[in-house]
Write a protein that holds these residues in place. Sequence first.
Motif, PDB file in Angstrom:
ATOM      1  N   LYS A   6       0.836  -1.204   0.000  1.00 11.74           N
ATOM      2  CA  LYS A   6       0.000   0.000   0.000  1.00 11.74           C
ATOM      3  C   LYS A   6       0.870   1.253   0.000  1.00 11.74           C
ATOM      4  O   LYS A   6       0.589   2.212  -0.710  1.00 11.74           O
ATOM      5  CB  LYS A   6      -0.935   0.007   1.206  1.00 11.74           C
ATOM      6  CG  LYS A   6      -2.061  -0.984   1.103  1.00 11.74           C
ATOM      7  CD  LYS A   6      -2.945  -0.922   2.332  1.00 11.74           C
ATOM      8  CE  LYS A   6      -4.033  -1.965   2.287  1.00 11.74           C
ATOM      9  NZ  LYS A   6      -4.877  -1.922   3.491  1.00 11.74           N
ATOM     10  N   ASP A   9       2.409   1.768  -3.458  1.00 12.88           N
ATOM     11  CA  ASP A   9       1.437   2.354  -4.388  1.00 12.88           C
ATOM     12  C   ASP A   9       1.253   3.843  -4.123  1.00 12.88           C
ATOM     13  O   ASP A   9       1.201   4.650  -5.048  1.00 12.88           O
ATOM     14  CB  ASP A   9       0.087   1.644  -4.279  1.00 12.88           C
ATOM     15  CG  ASP A   9       0.130   0.238  -4.855  1.00 12.88           C
ATOM     16  OD1 ASP A   9       1.036  -0.054  -5.663  1.00 12.88           O
ATOM     17  OD2 ASP A   9      -0.752  -0.569  -4.473  1.00 12.88           O
ATOM     18  N   LYS A  10       1.167   4.197  -2.852  1.00 11.79           N
ATOM     19  CA  LYS A  10       1.002   5.608  -2.471  1.00 11.79           C
ATOM     20  C   LYS A  10       2.191   6.440  -2.942  1.00 11.79           C
ATOM     21  O   LYS A  10       2.025   7.519  -3.515  1.00 11.79           O
ATOM     22  CB  LYS A  10       0.859   5.703  -0.954  1.00 11.79           C
ATOM     23  CG  LYS A  10       0.766   7.104  -0.419  1.00 11.79           C
ATOM     24  CD  LYS A  10       0.696   7.087   1.097  1.00 11.79           C
ATOM     25  CE  LYS A  10       0.839   8.491   1.650  1.00 11.79           C
ATOM     26  NZ  LYS A  10       0.815   8.506   3.111  1.00 11.79           N
ATOM     27  N   LYS A  13       2.391   7.103  -6.748  1.00 14.22           N
ATOM     28  CA  LYS A  13       1.422   8.071  -7.254  1.00 14.22           C
ATOM     29  C   LYS A  13       1.858   9.513  -6.996  1.00 14.22           C
ATOM     30  O   LYS A  13       1.329  10.436  -7.604  1.00 14.22           O
ATOM     31  CB  LYS A  13       0.050   7.824  -6.631  1.00 14.22           C
ATOM     32  CG  LYS A  13      -0.579   6.536  -7.108  1.00 14.22           C
ATOM     33  CD  LYS A  13      -1.903   6.272  -6.445  1.00 14.22           C
ATOM     34  CE  LYS A  13      -2.470   4.929  -6.893  1.00 14.22           C
ATOM     35  NZ  LYS A  13      -3.707   4.589  -6.206  1.00 14.22           N
TER      36      LYS A  13
END
Length: 55
Positions: A6, A9-10, A13
């Motif tokens: 997670k 992914d953060k 971005k």
Amino acid sequence: MEELLKLKDKLEKMTSAELYEYVKENYPENPDAGLGKKKLVIRRVLNLEREKMNK
């Protein structure tokens, strides 16, 4: 392990500037961790998080 995915992914971005600020705020003990190519910075952050989890 799911937390690291997670986080990865953060971080992916984020823009480079956002990533640098994130590292500067969350890892003040490693000021140079936010410098370099984006993929390298993400790898450093994930390694720092793994170290925290292992302690």
